[in-house]
Design a protein around this motif. Structure first.
Motif, PDB file in Angstrom:
ATOM      1  N   HIS A 127       0.269  -2.944  -0.835  1.00 43.90           N
ATOM      2  CA  HIS A 127       0.136  -1.516  -1.150  1.00 43.90           C
ATOM      3  C   HIS A 127       1.406  -0.948  -1.795  1.00 43.90           C
ATOM      4  O   HIS A 127       1.340  -0.046  -2.619  1.00 43.90           O
ATOM      5  CB  HIS A 127      -0.176  -0.705   0.117  1.00 43.90           C
ATOM      6  N   GLU A 159      -7.005  -0.209  -2.850  1.00 41.49           N
ATOM      7  CA  GLU A 159      -7.416  -0.987  -1.677  1.00 41.49           C
ATOM      8  C   GLU A 159      -7.871  -2.387  -2.083  1.00 41.49           C
ATOM      9  O   GLU A 159      -7.577  -3.368  -1.405  1.00 41.49           O
ATOM     10  CB  GLU A 159      -8.535  -0.264  -0.928  1.00 41.49           C
ATOM     11  N   HIS A 187     -11.894   2.414   0.333  1.00 42.70           N
ATOM     12  CA  HIS A 187     -12.152   1.040   0.766  1.00 42.70           C
ATOM     13  C   HIS A 187     -13.548   0.565   0.378  1.00 42.70           C
ATOM     14  O   HIS A 187     -14.523   1.271   0.577  1.00 42.70           O
ATOM     15  CB  HIS A 187     -12.005   0.937   2.280  1.00 42.70           C
ATOM     16  N   HIS A 235      -2.034  -7.223   2.932  1.00 36.56           N
ATOM     17  CA  HIS A 235      -2.664  -6.029   2.356  1.00 36.56           C
ATOM     18  C   HIS A 235      -1.663  -4.871   2.342  1.00 36.56           C
ATOM     19  O   HIS A 235      -1.466  -4.211   1.315  1.00 36.56           O
ATOM     20  CB  HIS A 235      -3.909  -5.696   3.190  1.00 36.56           C
ATOM     21  N   GLU A 236      -1.025  -4.631   3.483  1.00 39.35           N
ATOM     22  CA  GLU A 236      -0.091  -3.495   3.561  1.00 39.35           C
ATOM     23  C   GLU A 236       1.140  -3.725   2.690  1.00 39.35           C
ATOM     24  O   GLU A 236       1.622  -2.797   2.034  1.00 39.35           O
ATOM     25  CB  GLU A 236       0.320  -3.228   5.017  1.00 39.35           C
ATOM     26  N   MET A 251      -1.053   5.388   2.831  1.00 34.50           N
ATOM     27  CA  MET A 251      -2.250   4.729   2.324  1.00 34.50           C
ATOM     28  C   MET A 251      -2.744   3.777   3.389  1.00 34.50           C
ATOM     29  O   MET A 251      -2.090   2.803   3.712  1.00 34.50           O
ATOM     30  CB  MET A 251      -1.911   3.985   1.044  1.00 34.50           C
ATOM     31  N   ARG A 252      -3.852   4.113   3.917  1.00 38.09           N
ATOM     32  CA  ARG A 252      -4.322   3.414   5.090  1.00 38.09           C
ATOM     33  C   ARG A 252      -5.051   2.130   4.751  1.00 38.09           C
ATOM     34  O   ARG A 252      -5.704   2.041   3.740  1.00 38.09           O
ATOM     35  CB  ARG A 252      -5.283   4.321   5.867  1.00 38.09           C
ATOM     36  N   LEU A 253      -4.927   1.176   5.625  1.00 40.69           N
ATOM     37  CA  LEU A 253      -5.683  -0.056   5.434  1.00 40.69           C
ATOM     38  C   LEU A 253      -7.173   0.237   5.512  1.00 40.69           C
ATOM     39  O   LEU A 253      -7.926  -0.078   4.634  1.00 40.69           O
ATOM     40  CB  LEU A 253      -5.308  -1.093   6.488  1.00 40.69           C
TER      41      LEU A 253
HETATM   42 ZN    ZN Z   1      -5.132  -0.213   2.454  1.00 39.86          ZN
END
Ligand code: ZN
Length: 693
Positions: free
Chosen positions: A532, A589, A655, A528-529, A1-3
């Motif tokens: 997650h 997000e 996002h 943030h990470e 899961m990408r920032l």
């Molecule tokens: Zn993220």
């Protein structure tokens, strides 16, 4: 899961740039640093903090003609690209070279050699196109598709994306959802050239307009490949119709966010039963893939749809579809007419960019994409100060300690769930800057006069490297991003958080800046990470990365209630994109954004306390530590997208746009209202302040 994905970058990398032989090499741009004078003191911070903190920046930094966006992250991305270029040029020109320098340098030189690329025209893609032309019956599809999959750069698994970007379907190596220590073969929906299934299915005027332009683009690309105009136009209709069928069969983007919906494990015989017309054993044999203990079918309905498509479409139609798909993935590595046509649709029409990036940038970005850890070694050695890593380690530890405290103080969780949350957080592995062991690319042949071939051989190396993992233990220490990347990610299946060196530069991380600045910028990213792992997707995985429910029912219900507040808050009109944002799509997000700022602020507070300082202390520029923290957070997200790119982002990514990432988060925080003297009733103080973490 990408920032976050730097939207515009994926599109631009797929597109490409027009080079001019006389183009002067750009100097290294300067890096942005925190500047308290950047705020617009004529504005009220309680009305629109994003505008207050970023308005002057946005005015001074309009979107460059060759970009789909502007932003502090975009500027760092271009700085990193320049840094990579410097290492590649040295490697290209050196006389005594290591094998790694030969590969990186010759890759770059081949890409920069526009004259040779133009002279060769379509010839480098002839073998693939001939193979497609030789398709005589549908029983041959597995071998032909495997040969295409061997020369197309494989995409990455990304839970928040609409689909895997590939030809017909995607293939990856993914840990077993139920036993994350073992890697399985996974197949996924794909095969659509537009950014998401909604682009095919929505009925609004803008969607129809995009499809009309797409149709023309398909026809043009086929024509460039040698088809007569009338046949190209007819084939384009076929391609769009087949892609639309795939879109109809594909899983909805919100449904796809729940990992349980992707966890469909089957023996090969059962996969075969989904698509009787496509022989999977022959496909895997042609891919030289080892057998997998089980096969993970991420979107079973998609494969049922693929079966129907194989049954219903003629062999001529399949040739047209595969021809276009192969062309579209290869166009930006080919001669000028192909890359310009590709840019015209994906860059100009779909993301609003006005012109191609300079060629050296594209060559540097593609070298990073194809030989990332070879290119990354030189980047790290030259541009990443080792002392930055130590300071990052300390910040990550401090922010993890904040979450431990937050879990302890949560009034809505039972002691048992709290205990397991602590276990999960303690088991998380923090990966910072670059891998401990560099990938060995020595088997990849890189030639100085074969740009497309270099990409194809690098793609083949990468896909085979992934396939070799089937049935093997998962490696938690492997990286899914290259060192110069301006991004970060959490991976719930390996229970890791990952911060590439490319992100650890100003204005996100500044070795010379005070703690309030760094905690506001990179600290919020770290938070943030970490969050997650505990958002609506991440919380479904346990400390070992397994999809296992460790929450008691009452705690899960409390979580959902808090999550609902965020979902409703972010379901809002986004005027700059001309579409409405779906809070159900962006919930993970948004939760990570909110949690990230709360956690990093708590970490800053304890760090200052240990230094005998306080959040209320007034520092340089006349701001307090607390105000500095919030301005630094907003500054890290100064930026905007062109309307075309903003629309795509809202429709297909998880996002929220930068303005909302700043304003919604801060309007949820009493600490923010306190810092700037905002009161109830003002836009920057939400009446219902949502809080998960
Ligand atoms: Zn993220």
């Amino acid at each position: 899961m990408r920032l976050f994905r730097l939207l515009g970058v994926p599109l631009l990398v797929g597109c490409a740039l027009l080079a001019r032989a006389a183009e002067p090499p750009d100097a290294m741009p300067s890096l942005e640093r925190f500047n308290p004078d950047q705020v617009d003191k004529t504005l009220d911070p309680c009305s629109d903090f994003f505008q207050y903190a970023c308005g002057k920046w946005l005015k001074a930094n309009p979107i460059p003609a060759d970009q789909a966006s502007t932003g502090t992250s975009t500027k760092l991305f271009i700085w990193n690209t320049s840094a990579v270029r410097n290492t590649l040029e040295d490697a290209a020109n050196a006389t005594q070279r290591t094998p790694v320098e030969q590969q990186a340098g010759d890759y770059y030189a081949a890409c920069m050699d526009e004259a040779t690329i133009n002279k060769r025209g379509i010839e480098p893609l002839k073998p693939e196109l001939d193979r497609i032309d030789g398709l005589r019956n549908k029983a041959q599809l597995p071998e032909v598709i495997a040969s295409i999959h061997q020369v197309i750069r494989p995409a990455d698994l990304n839970f928040i994306d609409a689909a895997y970007q590939g030809v017909l379907f995607g293939l990856y190596a993914q840990p077993d959802f139920d036993n994350a220590r073992v890697v399985l073969a996974a197949i996924d929906q794909s095969g659509m050239g537009l950014p998401g299934r909604e682009f095919y299915l929505n009925d609004d005027a803008k969607s129809k307009d995009i499809r009309e332009k797409y149709l023309k683009h398909i026809a043009k690309l086929l024509e460039l490949s040698g088809e007569p105009a009338t046949r190209a136009a007819a084939d384009a209709q076929v391609v769009l119709s087949m892609e639309t069928s795939l879109a109809k069969a594909a899983m909805d983007i919100v449904v796809r966010r729940d990992p349980k919906n992707q966890n469909n494990k089957m023996p090969l015989a059962q996969v075969q039963a989904l698509t009787p017309s496509f022989n999977w054993s022959r496909y895997f044999a042609a891919m030289h893939a080892p057998s997998s203990p089980q096969y993970l079918v991420l979107a079973p309905d998609f494969f049922r749809g693929m079966e129907k498509l194989i049954a219903s479409e003629s062999i001529e139609h399949w040739r047209a579809y595969l021809r276009y798909s192969t062309l579209t993935f290869s166009a930006s590595f080919m001669s000028q007419p192909f890359l310009e046509e590709n840019f015209d649709f994906f860059g100009r029409q779909l993301s609003g960019s006005k012109q191609l990036q300079p060629r050296w940038r594209r060559c540097s970005q593609n070298a990073d994409a194809d030989l990332g850890e070879a290119v990354g070694q030189a980047y790290v050695a030259r541009y990443f100060p080792p002392e930055n890593k130590q300071r990052m380690v300390e910040m990550v530890k401090a922010i993890e300690a904040s979450l431990h405290q937050d879990i302890d103080s949560a009034t809505w969780m039972s002691p048992q769930t709290k205990k397991l949350a602590h276990v999960k957080l303690s088991a998380q592995v923090d990966k910072i800057a670059y891998p401990d062991h560099w990938r060995d690319y020595s088997s990849v042949v890189i030639k100085r006069d074969d740009y497309l071939g270099n990409m194809q051989r690098a793609a083949s190396f990468e896909i085979n490297r992934r396939l070799a993992k089937f049935g093997k233990p998962a490696d938690r220490y492997e990286w899914g991003m290259t060192p110069p990347t301006v991004n970060a990610y959490e991976d719930s299946q390996s229970n890791t958080i990952n911060f590439p060196a490319g992100f650890l530069q100003p204005p996100f991380f500044d070795g010379k800046a005070i703690d309030a600045v760094n905690y506001g910028a990179i600290g919020a990213v770290i938070g943030h990470e970490i969050t997650h792992g505990f958002d609506d997707q991440g919380r479904k995985f346990d400390d070992g990365g397994n999809l296992r429910d460790w929450w008691n029912a009452a705690d899960a219900a409390s979580y959902d209630e808090r999550d609902k507040c965020i979902q409703e808050e972010y379901t809002q009109d986004v005027p700059e994109a001309g579409v409405k944002q779906n809070g159900k799509l962006s919930a993970g997000e948004d939760t990570a954004d909110n949690g990230g700022v709360n956690l990093t602020l708590a970490a800053l507070q304890s760090t200052l306390k240990s230094q005998g300082k306080d959040l209320e202390d007034v520092i340089d520029g006349g701001l307090t530590e607390l105000q500095t923290f919030f301005v630094s957070y907003a500054n890290a997200w100064c930026g905007e997208l062109r309307p075309e790119a903003a629309r795509t982002a809202v429709m297909t990514q998880g996002h929220s746009l930068n303005r909302y990432r700043v304003n919604n988060v801060l309007a949820n925080m009493p600490e923010f209202a306190h810092a700037f003297g905002c009161h109830t009733g003002q836009p920057m103080v939400h009446a219902n302040q949502c809080r998960v973490w």
